[in-house]
Design a protein around this motif. Sequence first.
Motif, mmCIF file in Angstrom:
data_model
loop_
_atom_site.group_PDB
_atom_site.id
_atom_site.type_symbol
_atom_site.label_atom_id
_atom_site.label_comp_id
_atom_site.label_asym_id
_atom_site.label_seq_id
_atom_site.Cartn_x
_atom_site.Cartn_y
_atom_site.Cartn_z
ATOM 1 N N ALA A 1 1.969 -52.610 14.347
ATOM 2 C CA ALA A 1 3.395 -52.356 14.182
ATOM 3 C C ALA A 1 3.615 -51.158 13.260
ATOM 4 C CB ALA A 1 4.093 -53.597 13.647
ATOM 5 N N LEU B 1 1.544 -48.680 12.645
ATOM 6 C CA LEU B 1 1.103 -47.467 13.332
ATOM 7 C C LEU B 1 2.117 -47.036 14.383
ATOM 8 C CD1 LEU B 1 -2.629 -48.447 13.809
ATOM 9 C CD2 LEU B 1 -1.777 -46.633 12.326
ATOM 10 N N GLN B 2 2.669 -48.015 15.080
ATOM 11 C CA GLN B 2 3.638 -47.714 16.112
ATOM 12 C C GLN B 2 4.873 -47.053 15.480
ATOM 13 O OE1 GLN B 2 3.693 -47.755 19.371
ATOM 14 N NE2 GLN B 2 5.859 -47.184 19.435
ATOM 15 N N ALA C 1 0.245 -44.912 16.993
ATOM 16 C CA ALA C 1 -0.409 -46.019 17.701
ATOM 17 C C ALA C 1 -1.104 -45.554 18.966
ATOM 18 C CB ALA C 1 0.612 -47.103 18.041
ATOM 19 N N PRO D 1 -6.378 -47.209 17.344
ATOM 20 C CA PRO D 1 -5.047 -47.810 17.510
ATOM 21 C C PRO D 1 -4.669 -47.928 18.990
ATOM 22 C CG PRO D 1 -4.997 -46.193 15.763
ATOM 23 C CD PRO D 1 -6.382 -46.131 16.343
ATOM 24 N N LEU E 1 -3.545 -51.204 21.069
ATOM 25 C CA LEU E 1 -2.320 -51.232 21.862
ATOM 26 C C LEU E 1 -2.622 -51.752 23.269
ATOM 27 C CD1 LEU E 1 0.465 -50.330 20.981
ATOM 28 C CD2 LEU E 1 0.024 -48.086 21.934
ATOM 29 N N MET F 1 7.862 -53.708 20.481
ATOM 30 C CA MET F 1 7.413 -52.932 19.331
ATOM 31 C C MET F 1 7.761 -51.456 19.523
ATOM 32 S SD MET F 1 3.712 -54.600 18.739
ATOM 33 C CE MET F 1 3.226 -53.230 17.756
#
Lengths: 287, 391, 254, 335
Positions: free
Chosen positions: C103, C105-106, C111, D199, D203, D217
């Motif tokens: 979250a 990173l997003q 992300a 990352p 994801l 998100m």
Amino acid sequence: MQTVMSIAIDALAYGMVLFVISIGLSVTMGLMRVVNLAHGAFAMIGGYLASYAARDLGLGYAAGVLVAIIGTVIIAVPIERFLYRRIYGAPELTQVLMTIGITFCVIGITNFAFGPTLKTIPLPPSLQGSLDLGFRSIATHRIFAIASGLVVAALLWFLIEKTAFGIKIRAAVDNAAMTAALGVRTEIVYAVSFAVAIGLAALGGVLGAELLPVEPYYALRYMVTFLVVVSVGGAGSIPGALIASLLLGAIDTTGRYLAPEYGEFFFYLAVILIVTLFPRGLAGRLK
Amino acid sequence: MKKLFTIALAFAAMSSAAWAETIKVGVVGPFSGPFALQGKNFKAGIDAWFALNGNKVGGNDIQIVYRDVPQADPARSKALAQELVVREGVQYLAGFYFTPDAMAATALLQQANVPMVVMNAATSAIVAASPQVLRTSFTTWQTTTPIAKVAKDQGVTKVITLVSDYGPGIDAETAFKTAFAKEGGQVVESVRMPLSTNDFAPLMQRIKDSGAQGLFTFLPSGPPTLAFVKAFNDNGLKAAGVKFYATGDLTQESDLPALGEAGLGLQTTFHYAVSHDSPENKAFVAAAEKAIGNPAELSFPAVGAFDGMYVISKMIEATGGKQDAKKAVEAVKGLSWISPRGPVTIDAESRHITENIYLREVAKDANGKYYNKEIQTFEKQGDPGLAFVKK
Amino acid sequence: MTNLLDVQSLRKNFGGLAVTNNVSMAMAPGDRVALIGPNGAGKTTFINLVTGNLQPDEGRVLLVGEDVTERKSAERVRRGLVRSFQVTRLFYDMTPEEHVALAVLQREGTAGQMFGHYARRMAVMEEVGEILDQLGLTELRTLKVREIAYGQQRLLEIAMAMALKPKVLLLDEPAAGVPQSETNRIERALDSLSPELAVLMIDHDMDLVFRFATRVIVLAAGTIIFDGLPKDVTQDQRVREAYLGSYANAGTAA
Amino acid sequence: MAVPMAHQPKPTLSIGKRFTDNGLLGVLAILIIGLLGYFLVPNNLALLTQIVAIALLVLSIDLVTGYCGVATLGHAALFGAGAYAAGIAAAHFGVTEPLTMTLIGLVGGALAGLVSGLVILRAHGLAQLVLSIAVIHLFHEAANKASGWTGGSDGLSAIMPDPIFGMFEFDLWGRTAYVYALLLLAVVFVALRLLVRSPFGMLARGVREDPIRIAAMGASAHSVVLRMYVISGAVAGIGGALSAISTQVVGLDSLSFTLSAEALVMLVLGGVGSLYGALIGTVVFMLFEDTLSAANPFHWLTIVGALLIAVVLFAPKGLYGTGLAVAGRLKRRPS
């Protein structure tokens, strides 16, 4: 105009054969939620049994059909009991692995037991030859396949929609745990549904044998076709499977007449289009 | 590191030295999967040869090593051929049902010092791919060309061609068009059908609409031929008097029982019929039927394999069992003998087999068994397709 | 000052049934709004319309003055509209630490980075640590989510929402299924949210609602029947009717 | 490992952990096992090279199936596109430098990944499976039709790669090809290791478990999977190019449903969702198939079938997944 009529008749005949062979798969995939890649293997077993009974034992066509259905179901019972029961509710990929494994075994064993040659199921005189429609002729066995397809569709619809057993099946599909709690023995429901599906596979294998000849590799050769029919129709839906079979039969037949060179493109582009427009199958929208 | 490597190599060399008096022949073919029947015929042909001639040539034992390529898969074929040469130490490569499989393996021959005997794959270009390739089967051009003459002789001038849309089918189409044009006939329409076609009824409608007097078709042996012939009859084309011409792939003996009555009267041209009437063939068929187990399964790849073994035995004789591909190939150039199919010669220039092509008609014998009855012979046919091979 | 969230005349029909019927409301920075209403009043549908999980038949949704009605839900999130789910939607094979880190990173926009591990980035790890600590999840940070209790999963939902640093936060029953002993963690977490932020919360736990909300909206049969201060809500005649009425009809409706 | 670390706000990665995290251990294993293979069966390197090429395809399926949850029976399209791209470059344009060919294969595969991704991601579940089947058939048919470029069903031959760096020639024993294959695999493995732990990899795993959550998100599940499809295409394309370089032919089978299905079976056999599972599945399946089909070319299919059934019954998470679970149980017992 004659050509159009003629293609329409071919499309209907091919579509109904597709329906008869695929409907059993629609039952396993839609009602039992099993990606059953071994469907063709059972259809093939049916074809072999019918060929053996009708040709080698000389029992005739009707007996051949009966032997095929009963014999295939008998063969399938232990397979259901010991193998399929382990994959109900398992992830799709596990089901794929198991049913491909079963298919390989069936192919290997058939090849060993019956040899790799084509097997035919001799038709009774009444189904041989063709019927003259005036502007063209159509093979009698195709008319028989069309009629059988309609009867199968009607009976199956009656079984699932109108009988107590059908209610149990639908309940078990919706919520197996709840249905079991209501005192329904779900494993019996599943076993019976499986037997019905296998019986349909065997029947389809026999009725379709004039078009899709019986040989050991049958089990894999037509697997994709069956899968496409079922998913285009919407797994578990009888009207869906019927419409999908007829539609795909029409697309295939027209494509092959108009542009045989590009028949493959025609067919699969249509499949992509239909699946994109109706991701849950044609029946998903019809409801 | 390097040392270890040398030792490993030395081992490999030693092991092949120790086996020197057994000469290994690697056979690549479809022994499982949809074409298992054809692979089985390879084996039956080879076993028949051993049964009739023993497995010794000039004091050397011959040993066959089989490798399975279930469907056309050149990468796998090449990997297996490489393995046969390097690990098994085979002195000869043979078999090859599919053209791409044979083509892929030709790249190895020179470096491996191994001749290749193609026992089936039927595209003209294979023998041109390497000077170490020989072929004991046929080419599609070779078996197709005579049927154009047959059609013309029967008074047919307008023909529609329907072929499966893949290499051999396209070969057959081109061969027929070329030959039929030479005969002065006209191909009114050429249709290519996808290999996956199940229902041929719409195509029958096309034949009808084309107004052709005759049909030439090429389909791979197996299930589609059955559906095709039935569709031809069921849709009233046979009754309408449309003539049916094809190569013998369509009426291979193992498919005849399934075709049944529907096949009666079909005329095809081919290099071999199991029914061929000669003492050589009787001996061969007896041995091959025994080898294959079920006589109904015997078909043309067996004779290609049988004659392939003959050529290999001659090559072993000529080299005294020593590995020398050039000498071996040189020795059998121009070789003539009486094969079960009739008199044949390995053409000295092309290394392809020159043979008789027969016109046959499907008939029923006294026991109710269907067979290809030879009714006309085209003698000493070479491969007309070679002239079209792109260099 | 523009409203952070401005909902104008939203309408949504399912079949012939109006589930959301001409609903308008607005929220300014610092608003703490509770959305309540009897079962089937259309609360979750309303949230789904605001977040973009459903498309309205009519009406507009404005986020910080910008019309986002046509925007996909992910785009609304990137503009600061974040929600939590009534039934937890988590990645059961991943750890709480990974959830929160993802979250963070997003939010940062990294992300999609295809190399490097988040654990190598001090700033990220510190923020993750803080958030997990705030919700008492530190001890569970390296367990798989499937191995932790449901109440803790609810806390993780809130942790993820916090990590996204929203401007508008929609909480769909954040305390449902959380044991009494842990609701105070939720309350503390909510108290610590930035005062710049507007929060809309759906919950049945009236204690929580009254402690938290500065304003209450009551939804019944798809329509707003009350929008005012918490102390007034229990006195409102229509609210009483809606609730008691629904109790009276509960027997036949179920 | 699974014991919760109480209050450790800033976990620093030890050298040992970094070592395993980046998959250096895996690379070492690949190289050691690979070299063992080199010395144990020095004369069957062609098979080992084929295994590496297929392993790249299986890894590529794992990226979309294991990490993103996409069901596909059409992944050979990506492999075949790479093989044909490299092959056509060599046979028609004279690009015979192996590294360049590999790169061309990578690009070809990535493009095919983009195209099939765009089609396949339009549906889910069974419908998705059928879309993937349609895609592979369209690719196959297109290659069959374009026989001027691809050689059609006769296959594309006349691919003659140069020596690598102008020094190491592709020999009959297949030594050069094998070493090249191993190095390629090692490089790809490290890259994928980094990818799945990045990352973006997280994801992707999130998308597999719950795409709606990912959208909540603020990320786009579709774009994540599509990007993964392109990467997966690049990996499969490298595999295809490797196959074209090492066997010097490309056949229509490299674009077939059969290859797609077989590769998927290998993945499920090894264990979905882990790079090691993909590698183990490929090696076990192909060695097993090769040994059996050499021992009995006529009836090996039955035994392969039995193996698959046995795996579902006794190792439902695949060989690697179930192996890990068993190891975990054994480890836990003494403590």
